[in-house]
Design an enzyme around this catalytic site. Structure first.
Site, short mmCIF file in Angstrom:
data_model
loop_
_atom_site.label_atom_id
_atom_site.label_comp_id
_atom_site.label_asym_id
_atom_site.label_seq_id
_atom_site.Cartn_x
_atom_site.Cartn_y
_atom_site.Cartn_z
N ASP A 187 -9.70 43.78 10.48
CA ASP A 187 -8.94 45.02 10.58
C ASP A 187 -9.61 45.82 11.70
OD1 ASP A 187 -7.38 47.34 9.90
OD2 ASP A 187 -9.14 48.09 8.78
N ASP A 237 -9.32 49.83 12.52
CA ASP A 237 -9.83 51.18 12.18
C ASP A 237 -10.68 51.14 10.91
OD1 ASP A 237 -8.36 52.11 14.37
OD2 ASP A 237 -6.60 52.52 13.13
N TYR A 248 -4.87 59.28 13.35
CA TYR A 248 -4.58 58.17 14.24
C TYR A 248 -5.42 58.23 15.50
CZ TYR A 248 -0.66 58.10 11.09
OH TYR A 248 0.09 58.07 9.95
N ASN A 283 -2.47 47.90 11.17
CA ASN A 283 -1.27 48.71 10.90
C ASN A 283 -1.34 49.95 11.78
OD1 ASN A 283 -0.51 46.99 8.85
ND2 ASN A 283 -1.07 48.37 7.18
N GLN A 284 -0.31 50.19 12.56
CA GLN A 284 -0.28 51.39 13.41
C GLN A 284 1.09 52.05 13.29
OE1 GLN A 284 -2.89 52.70 14.96
NE2 GLN A 284 -4.31 51.02 14.56
N HIS A 332 5.41 49.54 12.10
CA HIS A 332 6.40 50.05 11.14
C HIS A 332 5.84 51.05 10.15
CE1 HIS A 332 7.71 45.90 12.36
NE2 HIS A 332 8.72 46.65 12.76
N ARG A 359 3.60 44.84 7.86
CA ARG A 359 2.65 45.90 7.49
C ARG A 359 1.78 45.40 6.34
NH1 ARG A 359 1.26 51.12 8.00
NH2 ARG A 359 0.71 52.24 6.12
MG LIG Z 1 -8.80 50.07 8.34
ZN LIG Z 2 5.53 45.78 10.42
#
Ligand SMILES: [Mg+2]
Ligand SMILES: [Zn+2]
Length: 180
Positions: A8, A10, A20, A52-53, A92, A101
């Protein structure tokens, strides 16, 4: 055959701002993570990042903006010999019900298709239970770190008593190298 580790981003590689990362100046490596990535490379591990963003589809930043931030840190580690095969990004929001996600496994499947690899049985280091869940669904071996959302995740991990928990990415890498 190449060895892979899924990471991962972050809260694992860089400091989670609990907001973010929308600019390269907000990307700060977690303590020891830069050297940990080098150590993976020295032990012939290649890296797949799954992140995931949703800030993209929330309209806070473009997909290109996220790519620029990823190019920024990937180029730094590439210079010192680290092989980041790809950074797989889910843009998403939860309500879009996509298949990528995390805890969905689409990002891992994308990477597998792209590079013709198999990530099953690879370690997957994350700071959220969605990382752990994604890892388990895909047949990866989850490691939860205490950095980022880690302490919160540990408190909320419920029945997952056997989960491997370590201090940070550096400790996770130490473990992975000693195990393999
Ligand atoms: Mg993380
Ligand atoms: Zn997605």
């Amino acid at each position: 055959m190449s060895k892979y580790v899924v990471l991962d981003r972050d809260g694992v590689i860089n400091v989670d701002l609990f907001d973010y990362v929308l600019d390269t100046k907000d990307f700060k490596f977690e303590k020891g993570s830069f050297d940990a990535l080098i150590k993976l490379a020295e032990n012939d591990f290649k890296i797949i990042v799954a992140t995931n963003q949703k800030c993209i589809n929330l309209g806070l930043i473009s997909a290109e903006g996220i790519e620029e931030i990823n190019d920024f840190w990937v180029s730094q580690v590439t210079e010192v010999g680290v092989s980041v095969k790809s950074v797989e990004v889910c843009p998403h929001r939860d309500e879009e019900m996509c298949n990528c996600r995390k805890p969905e496994t689409g990002l891992l499947e994308n990477a597998e298709r792209k590079h013709n690899i198999n990530l099953k049985d690879s370690y997957f280091v994350g700071d959220k239970l969605s990382d752990v869940e994604c890892a388990l669904r895909h047949g990866c071996k989850p490691i939860l770190v205490e950095t980022g959302y880690g302490l919160r995740s540990i408190a909320e991990r419920g029945h997952r008593e056997n989960l491997i928990i370590v201090k940070n990415l550096a400790a996770a890498v130490e473990m992975i190298i000693n195990e393999t």
